[in-house]
Design a protein around this motif. Sequence first.
Motif, PDB file in Angstrom:
ATOM      1  N   GLY A 329       3.272   1.016  -7.809  1.00 23.21           N
ATOM      2  CA  GLY A 329       4.564   0.931  -7.144  1.00 23.21           C
ATOM      3  C   GLY A 329       5.694   1.009  -8.152  1.00 23.21           C
ATOM      4  N   ARG A 357       2.525  10.067  -2.427  1.00 26.30           N
ATOM      5  CA  ARG A 357       3.217  10.123  -1.132  1.00 26.30           C
ATOM      6  C   ARG A 357       4.582   9.451  -1.208  1.00 26.30           C
ATOM      7  NH1 ARG A 357      -2.064   8.937   0.999  1.00 26.30           N
ATOM      8  NH2 ARG A 357      -1.551   6.730   1.251  1.00 26.30           N
ATOM      9  N   GLN A 358       4.655   8.334  -1.909  1.00 29.98           N
ATOM     10  CA  GLN A 358       5.925   7.614  -1.986  1.00 29.98           C
ATOM     11  C   GLN A 358       6.961   8.380  -2.806  1.00 29.98           C
ATOM     12  OE1 GLN A 358       5.783   5.093   0.153  1.00 29.98           O
ATOM     13  NE2 GLN A 358       3.655   5.780   0.245  1.00 29.98           N
ATOM     14  N   ASP A 363       8.674  11.105   5.773  1.00 28.12           N
ATOM     15  CA  ASP A 363       7.822  10.336   6.676  1.00 28.12           C
ATOM     16  C   ASP A 363       6.545  11.067   7.029  1.00 28.12           C
ATOM     17  OD1 ASP A 363       9.680   8.314   6.697  1.00 28.12           O
ATOM     18  OD2 ASP A 363      10.683   9.010   8.514  1.00 28.12           O
ATOM     19  N   ARG A 366       3.793  10.107   4.454  1.00 29.73           N
ATOM     20  CA  ARG A 366       3.335   8.733   4.348  1.00 29.73           C
ATOM     21  C   ARG A 366       2.396   8.401   5.496  1.00 29.73           C
ATOM     22  NH1 ARG A 366       9.112   7.839   3.026  1.00 29.73           N
ATOM     23  NH2 ARG A 366       9.239   7.550   0.754  1.00 29.73           N
ATOM     24  N   SER A 368       0.349   5.441   7.956  1.00 32.15           N
ATOM     25  CA  SER A 368       0.771   4.223   8.649  1.00 32.15           C
ATOM     26  C   SER A 368       0.463   2.961   7.863  1.00 32.15           C
ATOM     27  CB  SER A 368       0.107   4.151  10.030  1.00 32.15           C
ATOM     28  OG  SER A 368      -1.311   4.161   9.892  1.00 32.15           O
ATOM     29  N   ASP A 370       0.580   2.628   4.514  1.00 35.13           N
ATOM     30  CA  ASP A 370       1.140   2.630   3.161  1.00 35.13           C
ATOM     31  C   ASP A 370       1.938   1.374   2.850  1.00 35.13           C
ATOM     32  OD1 ASP A 370      -0.003   5.036   2.709  1.00 35.13           O
ATOM     33  OD2 ASP A 370       1.847   6.169   2.441  1.00 35.13           O
ATOM     34  N   GLU A 371       2.712   0.892   3.801  1.00 34.29           N
ATOM     35  CA  GLU A 371       3.582  -0.253   3.536  1.00 34.29           C
ATOM     36  C   GLU A 371       2.759  -1.481   3.140  1.00 34.29           C
ATOM     37  OE1 GLU A 371       7.082  -2.920   5.728  1.00 34.29           O
ATOM     38  OE2 GLU A 371       6.370  -1.056   6.634  1.00 34.29           O
ATOM     39  N   ALA A 372       1.673  -1.728   3.868  1.00 34.77           N
ATOM     40  CA  ALA A 372       0.828  -2.885   3.554  1.00 34.77           C
ATOM     41  C   ALA A 372       0.160  -2.719   2.192  1.00 34.77           C
ATOM     42  CB  ALA A 372      -0.221  -3.077   4.640  1.00 34.77           C
ATOM     43  N   LEU A 374       1.260  -0.941  -0.410  1.00 34.03           N
ATOM     44  CA  LEU A 374       2.260  -1.075  -1.464  1.00 34.03           C
ATOM     45  C   LEU A 374       2.652  -2.532  -1.680  1.00 34.03           C
ATOM     46  CD1 LEU A 374       4.482   2.000  -0.609  1.00 34.03           C
ATOM     47  CD2 LEU A 374       3.168   1.684  -2.705  1.00 34.03           C
ATOM     48  N   LYS A 375       2.704  -3.290  -0.614  1.00 36.07           N
ATOM     49  CA  LYS A 375       3.023  -4.714  -0.744  1.00 36.07           C
ATOM     50  C   LYS A 375       1.932  -5.441  -1.534  1.00 36.07           C
ATOM     51  CE  LYS A 375       4.137  -8.875   1.907  1.00 36.07           C
ATOM     52  NZ  LYS A 375       4.334  -9.456   3.262  1.00 36.07           N
ATOM     53  N   ASP A 378       2.089  -4.242  -5.312  1.00 36.22           N
ATOM     54  CA  ASP A 378       3.400  -4.306  -5.941  1.00 36.22           C
ATOM     55  C   ASP A 378       3.335  -4.938  -7.336  1.00 36.22           C
ATOM     56  OD1 ASP A 378       6.042  -4.552  -6.620  1.00 36.22           O
ATOM     57  OD2 ASP A 378       6.636  -5.690  -4.838  1.00 36.22           O
TER      58      ASP A 378
END
Length: 407
Positions: A329, A357-358, A363, A366, A368, A370-372, A374-375, A378
């Motif tokens: 990240g 992808r980031q 959109d 990316r 669905s 990805d957010e979890a 990356l968190k 991090d």
Amino acid sequence: MLPAVEISDLNDNPSSNRIFIIGGGIVGASLAYFLSREDNDRQVILVDKYLDKLSGSTGYAPGFVGQYNESPVLTSLAKDTVSEYIKVPDGFQVVGGLELSSTSEGVENLHRRKEAAQSSGLPAEIISPEVAASLAPDFIDADSVKAGLRFSSDGTANARQIASYYIREAQAKGVQLVEAEVTGFATEGHQMTTINSRSGDITLNGSIVILATVPIIPVAHPYTFTPSRPARSGTPYPFIRWLDHHVYARDHGDRDGLGSYDHPPMQADPTQSAMGLWPPSFEHVLSEATSHLKNRDQFLVKGPSDDPDEKRPFNGIFAVTPDNLPLAGRVPGVSNMWLCAAIWVTTAAGTAKLISRQILGGDEQRSSGDEALLKALDPARFQDIEEDVLVKQALAKYNDIYNRDPN
């Protein structure tokens, strides 16, 4: 491989539309491949100390790729990684993975892992000691185990082949290579401005920099072989894990290999490569580890010899983190700097795809989840913890490298 680009040529033609990847192992190669395969106007540049050899952990990786992990994050990254490796010619062999236990408590754990693996979409089945022994008869004595857990879609990765393929394909798409030993970076305000190297400084002009090689917590690890032999005929052996003993083994084709995590964690200080000095205590570790295999007497346990062509036991250095998860990240406080340290070959391509992808944005690129991911990955998650605490936590993870404790 095409000739390397000179640093002077880069500085003579400045651009803010560049992506520099630092590190040419399997993670850096994966990044170069995924970033170049999308249609975009970015110029990707891969920087590594040695372009003609893999001196980092990629060059020594035993190649085990087990997709199930009690961390859903690692399972997701591993599944995505395998989906890419199987596309590489001679890059991945689906031989299956086999976990063994010789205790009642261990068998209960195998059943629990089977259910969880199936819930994550992976094929998994409990097999009898006799069936387990039939899959790797030179390794397994049916009388020494109570049950096995077979993962039929797992396999072994040829990390060198995969990295080489990705770099060739990336170059064909216009990725440039620079051979230089990076020594540091310069920043102004919240932006990295310069990559320092022994071959000269690279001016960034606002370009993105991705660190694909990060000396997190390097640890020592013994791996050994049998002498060379004719290749076995018939169905390839799965790679084997004796979870009760922290031992694993595989068929390398012309010899067998074995490694062990059953020793106190040893922080290492590698310099030129991911092969460390040989601790004499590792000979006892390997002697104990080989005792669990049927062909125990064939494995070498004495340390490295003076013959560079002889495959002897070696100390393979790799990195661990305090939670066994990659670091991937944006780097906090530096607007144009990213980390992509996948830690394992098992998660290299999946982590590189995520970061690609980031960076490329949009959109439509990316996924669905990805957010979890990356968190969880991090780099800032350890920011307020003292260094000595992080080192202690990371070293403690060495003895639970299969991450059976998701917490």
